[in-house]
Design a protein around this motif. Structure first.
Motif, PDB file in Angstrom:
ATOM      1  N   ALA A 269       0.831  -1.211   0.000  1.00  0.00           N
ATOM      2  CA  ALA A 269       0.000   0.000   0.000  1.00  0.00           C
ATOM      3  C   ALA A 269       0.859   1.253   0.000  1.00  0.00           C
ATOM      4  CB  ALA A 269      -0.934   0.000   1.210  1.00  0.00           C
ATOM      5  N   VAL A 270       2.025   1.175   0.638  1.00  0.00           N
ATOM      6  CA  VAL A 270       2.935   2.320   0.700  1.00  0.00           C
ATOM      7  C   VAL A 270       3.882   2.347  -0.504  1.00  0.00           C
ATOM      8  CG1 VAL A 270       4.863   3.306   2.013  1.00  0.00           C
ATOM      9  CG2 VAL A 270       2.820   2.524   3.203  1.00  0.00           C
ATOM     10  N   LEU A 271       4.415   1.189  -0.871  1.00  0.00           N
ATOM     11  CA  LEU A 271       5.411   1.133  -1.941  1.00  0.00           C
ATOM     12  C   LEU A 271       4.818   1.247  -3.345  1.00  0.00           C
ATOM     13  CD1 LEU A 271       7.677  -1.728  -0.529  1.00  0.00           C
ATOM     14  CD2 LEU A 271       8.066   0.759  -0.386  1.00  0.00           C
ATOM     15  N   SER A 272       3.566   0.838  -3.504  1.00  0.00           N
ATOM     16  CA  SER A 272       2.938   0.870  -4.826  1.00  0.00           C
ATOM     17  C   SER A 272       1.456   1.214  -4.685  1.00  0.00           C
ATOM     18  CB  SER A 272       3.121  -0.485  -5.515  1.00  0.00           C
ATOM     19  OG  SER A 272       2.692  -0.419  -6.851  1.00  0.00           O
ATOM     20  N   PRO A 273       1.163   2.435  -4.245  1.00  0.00           N
ATOM     21  CA  PRO A 273      -0.235   2.779  -3.953  1.00  0.00           C
ATOM     22  C   PRO A 273      -1.140   2.881  -5.182  1.00  0.00           C
ATOM     23  CG  PRO A 273       1.160   4.720  -3.742  1.00  0.00           C
ATOM     24  CD  PRO A 273       2.072   3.546  -3.969  1.00  0.00           C
ATOM     25  N   GLU A 274      -0.569   3.105  -6.347  1.00  0.00           N
ATOM     26  CA  GLU A 274      -1.374   3.345  -7.548  1.00  0.00           C
ATOM     27  C   GLU A 274      -1.666   2.103  -8.379  1.00  0.00           C
ATOM     28  OE1 GLU A 274      -2.654   6.371  -8.018  1.00  0.00           O
ATOM     29  OE2 GLU A 274      -1.619   6.974  -6.175  1.00  0.00           O
TER      30      GLU A 274
ATOM     31  N   ALA B 156      10.319  -0.921   2.426  1.00  0.00           N
ATOM     32  CA  ALA B 156       9.523  -0.783   3.647  1.00  0.00           C
ATOM     33  C   ALA B 156      10.179  -1.658   4.706  1.00  0.00           C
ATOM     34  CB  ALA B 156       8.087  -1.218   3.408  1.00  0.00           C
ATOM     35  N   GLU B 157      10.597  -1.037   5.808  1.00  0.00           N
ATOM     36  CA  GLU B 157      11.160  -1.768   6.945  1.00  0.00           C
ATOM     37  C   GLU B 157      10.050  -1.910   7.963  1.00  0.00           C
ATOM     38  OE1 GLU B 157      14.862  -0.166   8.392  1.00  0.00           O
ATOM     39  OE2 GLU B 157      15.394   0.506   6.379  1.00  0.00           O
TER      40      GLU B 157
END
Length: 176
Positions: free
Chosen positions: A51-56, A121-122
């Motif tokens: 969701a954060v790394l590839s939201p689109e 994302a860690e």
């Protein structure tokens, strides 16, 4: 495994040619039943990270690599069924990761680094997500038959609880 109605979300990932939607029942079926709690935790970690790394758009499997601080089969299988990182040689275990060292005296980290292209994302499991009794049973040297049954039921219960929560309630996360 029964999951709370309406609580489970699937992960959509770009496979070789088209998007694939993978829900937790598929992860559980691939893994089996020995480590459902950790499989659910990793499923939720991937939901949060993507969701954060590839939201689109769905992330492409081929662009994902994983470093896990936890060597267990539930962790490995939950990453594999969604990302195919193990098969692709893009999965490694680093038990020295400093975050989420929840079990004193054991060389294990309940943290993950999920990289998509140039971004990472860690993620670290928050204390309290896994109850103390879980650790007592998992790390017991010689479990009795009754303890094995208790651990199996506890893993299922933890998996259901984890899947019923939003991922943000389970992890700290830093993206770079």
């Amino acid at each position: 495994m029964n999951t709370p109605a309406g609580k489970e979300s699937a992960i959509t990932i770009m496979a070789e040619e088209e998007p694939v939607e993978i829900g937790f029942p598929m992860v559980a079926a691939y893994h089996g039943q020995s480590a459902l709690a950790m499989a659910a935790i990793v499923f939720q970690a991937q939901r949060a990270a993507f969701a954060v790394l590839s939201p689109e758009k769905p992330p492409a499997r081929r662009d994902i690599s994983i470093v896990s601080g936890h060597p267990g089969p539930g962790v490995r299988d939950a990453f594999e069924v969604i990302t195919r990182a193990v098969t692709r040689g893009a999965y490694s275990v680093d038990r020295t990761l400093p975050e989420a060292r929840l079990v004193p005296g054991h060389d294990i980290s309940y943290s993950f680094r999920i990289t998509l292209g140039e971004r990472t994302a860690e993620m670290a499991l928050l204390p309290g997500v896994l109850p103390e009794r879980f650790f007592e049973l998992v790390f017991a040297k010689n479990r009795s038959t009754a303890q094995e049954r208790e651990l199996s039921a506890l893993k299922r219960s933890i998996a259901e609880d984890v899947l019923a929560k939003e991922p943000g309630a389970l992890f700290t996360m830093r993206a770079s």
